[in-house]
Design a protein around this motif. Structure first.
Motif, PDB file in Angstrom:
ATOM      1  N   ALA A  36       7.054   7.409   2.329  1.00  0.00           N
ATOM      2  CA  ALA A  36       5.369   8.036   2.006  1.00  0.00           C
ATOM      3  C   ALA A  36       4.689   6.705   1.377  1.00  0.00           C
ATOM      4  O   ALA A  36       3.570   6.445   1.933  1.00  0.00           O
ATOM      5  N   THR A  37       5.598   5.860   0.844  1.00  0.00           N
ATOM      6  CA  THR A  37       4.863   4.690   0.179  1.00  0.00           C
ATOM      7  C   THR A  37       4.679   3.748   1.211  1.00  0.00           C
ATOM      8  O   THR A  37       3.299   3.022   1.109  1.00  0.00           O
ATOM      9  N   ILE A  38       5.520   3.513   2.195  1.00  0.00           N
ATOM     10  CA  ILE A  38       5.297   2.546   3.507  1.00  0.00           C
ATOM     11  C   ILE A  38       3.973   2.988   4.172  1.00  0.00           C
ATOM     12  O   ILE A  38       3.057   2.248   4.676  1.00  0.00           O
ATOM     13  N   GLU A  39       4.003   4.520   4.359  1.00  0.00           N
ATOM     14  CA  GLU A  39       2.736   5.028   5.105  1.00  0.00           C
ATOM     15  C   GLU A  39       1.483   4.529   4.544  1.00  0.00           C
ATOM     16  O   GLU A  39       0.525   4.341   5.184  1.00  0.00           O
ATOM     17  N   VAL A  40       1.347   4.631   3.128  1.00  0.00           N
ATOM     18  CA  VAL A  40       0.147   4.597   2.506  1.00  0.00           C
ATOM     19  C   VAL A  40      -0.233   3.127   2.555  1.00  0.00           C
ATOM     20  O   VAL A  40      -1.322   2.697   2.787  1.00  0.00           O
ATOM     21  N   VAL A  41       0.917   2.338   2.066  1.00  0.00           N
ATOM     22  CA  VAL A  41       0.488   0.720   2.234  1.00  0.00           C
ATOM     23  C   VAL A  41       0.059   0.400   3.607  1.00  0.00           C
ATOM     24  O   VAL A  41      -0.730  -0.709   3.598  1.00  0.00           O
ATOM     25  N   ARG A  42       0.685   0.779   4.689  1.00  0.00           N
ATOM     26  CA  ARG A  42       0.165   0.087   6.048  1.00  0.00           C
ATOM     27  C   ARG A  42      -0.937   0.468   6.251  1.00  0.00           C
ATOM     28  O   ARG A  42      -1.632  -0.167   7.116  1.00  0.00           O
ATOM     29  N   THR A  43      -1.637   1.617   5.779  1.00  0.00           N
ATOM     30  CA  THR A  43      -3.005   1.937   6.031  1.00  0.00           C
ATOM     31  C   THR A  43      -4.080   0.864   5.625  1.00  0.00           C
ATOM     32  O   THR A  43      -5.132   0.965   5.647  1.00  0.00           O
ATOM     33  N   ARG A  44      -3.599  -0.056   4.368  1.00  0.00           N
ATOM     34  CA  ARG A  44      -4.287  -0.977   3.799  1.00  0.00           C
ATOM     35  C   ARG A  44      -4.120  -2.345   4.548  1.00  0.00           C
ATOM     36  O   ARG A  44      -4.606  -3.402   3.925  1.00  0.00           O
ATOM     37  N   ASN A  45      -3.610  -2.306   5.642  1.00  0.00           N
ATOM     38  CA  ASN A  45      -3.185  -3.572   6.672  1.00  0.00           C
ATOM     39  C   ASN A  45      -2.839  -4.724   5.994  1.00  0.00           C
ATOM     40  O   ASN A  45      -3.461  -6.019   6.028  1.00  0.00           O
ATOM     41  N   PRO A  46      -1.734  -4.685   5.321  1.00  0.00           N
ATOM     42  CA  PRO A  46      -1.236  -6.008   4.653  1.00  0.00           C
ATOM     43  C   PRO A  46      -1.026  -7.160   5.735  1.00  0.00           C
ATOM     44  O   PRO A  46      -0.373  -6.725   6.777  1.00  0.00           O
ATOM     45  N   ARG A  47      -0.822  -8.381   5.336  1.00  0.00           N
ATOM     46  CA  ARG A  47      -0.414  -9.258   6.244  1.00  0.00           C
ATOM     47  C   ARG A  47       0.871  -9.316   6.563  1.00  0.00           C
ATOM     48  O   ARG A  47       1.397  -9.591   7.860  1.00  0.00           O
ATOM     49  N   SER A  48       1.781  -9.067   5.658  1.00  0.00           N
ATOM     50  CA  SER A  48       3.274  -8.969   5.609  1.00  0.00           C
ATOM     51  C   SER A  48       3.584  -7.592   4.926  1.00  0.00           C
ATOM     52  O   SER A  48       3.104  -7.433   3.753  1.00  0.00           O
ATOM     53  N   LEU A  49       4.791  -7.022   5.169  1.00  0.00           N
ATOM     54  CA  LEU A  49       5.320  -5.998   4.439  1.00  0.00           C
ATOM     55  C   LEU A  49       6.811  -6.106   3.851  1.00  0.00           C
ATOM     56  O   LEU A  49       7.641  -6.144   5.044  1.00  0.00           O
ATOM     57  N   HIS A  50       7.283  -6.152   2.817  1.00  0.00           N
ATOM     58  CA  HIS A  50       8.588  -6.424   2.534  1.00  0.00           C
ATOM     59  C   HIS A  50       9.005  -4.969   1.653  1.00  0.00           C
ATOM     60  O   HIS A  50       8.154  -4.637   0.927  1.00  0.00           O
ATOM     61  N   VAL A  51      10.098  -4.776   1.765  1.00  0.00           N
ATOM     62  CA  VAL A  51      10.794  -3.786   0.652  1.00  0.00           C
ATOM     63  C   VAL A  51      12.015  -4.388   0.097  1.00  0.00           C
ATOM     64  O   VAL A  51      12.861  -4.932   0.504  1.00  0.00           O
TER      65      VAL A  51
END
Ligand code: PRP
Length: 209
Positions: A143-158
């Motif tokens: 659920a968190t990744i889905e939300v963050v993805r909608t904000r178009n980050p340059r890169s995403l790490h967990v």
């Protein structure tokens, strides 16, 4: 070849802090410190290959090439992810921003309920790091990744501390391009949704509730 979707750490330094986290007799303060120490180790690994900008500084001996990080936003998942925030801010550049999400699991259905979205609308210039101690079913993280993805980050790490294979498989199925870094992958998830052998409920143990 399938993409690598997660990685975990090893060795006795990680093992030492994990032993503290797992032990039922660890007091709240010691639990917090062990989370903090493991957070530093996991974050270092998670951002090991972070892209940056090439430049130069002058050392006392002469010019030195540099590779500097861009702006990073960390996203701790309330509540337990807050235990990873201070070590993250100590490690990351001073320009690092913090955005919060709140997710809690329904204890009966194990479904995540997403109760706070305080993430900026536009993260297109940022490298984003999601922080959560536990990945059990993977529902809260998904659920968190889905939300963050909608904000178009340059890169995403967990970055996490402990995961169940079931939760990692859930994330890999939904987001095969997201690399999840954790200190350890445990044996399995039990019928109550607890990671086995795990460490119990991270939020309760961090905050003494
Ligand atoms: C825990 C943990 C994760 C989530 C993992 O939070 O901190 O956010 O469960 O479980 P999942 O992968 O099955 O979704 P919890 O719901 O206990 O809330 P808390 O952090 O506020 O205690």
């Amino acid at each position: 070849m399938p993409a690598t979707t997660h990685r975990s750490l090893g060795g006795a330094l990680v093992g030492e802090h994990l032993a503290v986290l797992r032990s039922v007799s660890t007091a709240t303060g010691d639990f917090r410190r062990a989370v903090a120490r493991l957070s530093t180790l996991v974050l270092s690994a998670a951002l090991d290959d972070l892209d940056g900008t090439v430049g130069e500084v002058t050392s006392p001996v002469g010019p030195a090439a540099t590779l500097r990080a861009g702006r990073i936003t960390v996203v701790p998942v309330l509540r337990a992810g807050l235990g990873m925030l201070e070590p993250a801010l100590n490690l990351l550049p001073d320009s690092t921003r913090v955005a919060f999400v709140g997710a809690r699991r329904d204890e009966a259905t194990l479904e995540p309920s997403f109760y706070l979205d305080a993430v900026p609308a536009d993260l297109s210039g940022d490298d984003v790091v999601i922080l959560d101690v536990m990945i059990a079913t993977g529902g809260s993280l998904a659920a968190t990744i889905e939300v963050v993805r909608t904000r178009n980050p340059r890169s995403l790490h967990v970055a996490g501390i402990i995961a169940a294979p079931e939760g990692l498989a859930h994330i890999a199925g939904l987001f095969p391009d997201v690399l999840v870094t954790v200190a350890v992958v445990d044996d399995h998830l039990n019928a109550s949704g607890f990671i086995v052998p795990g460490l119990g409920d991270a939020g309760d143990r961090l905050y003494g509730t």
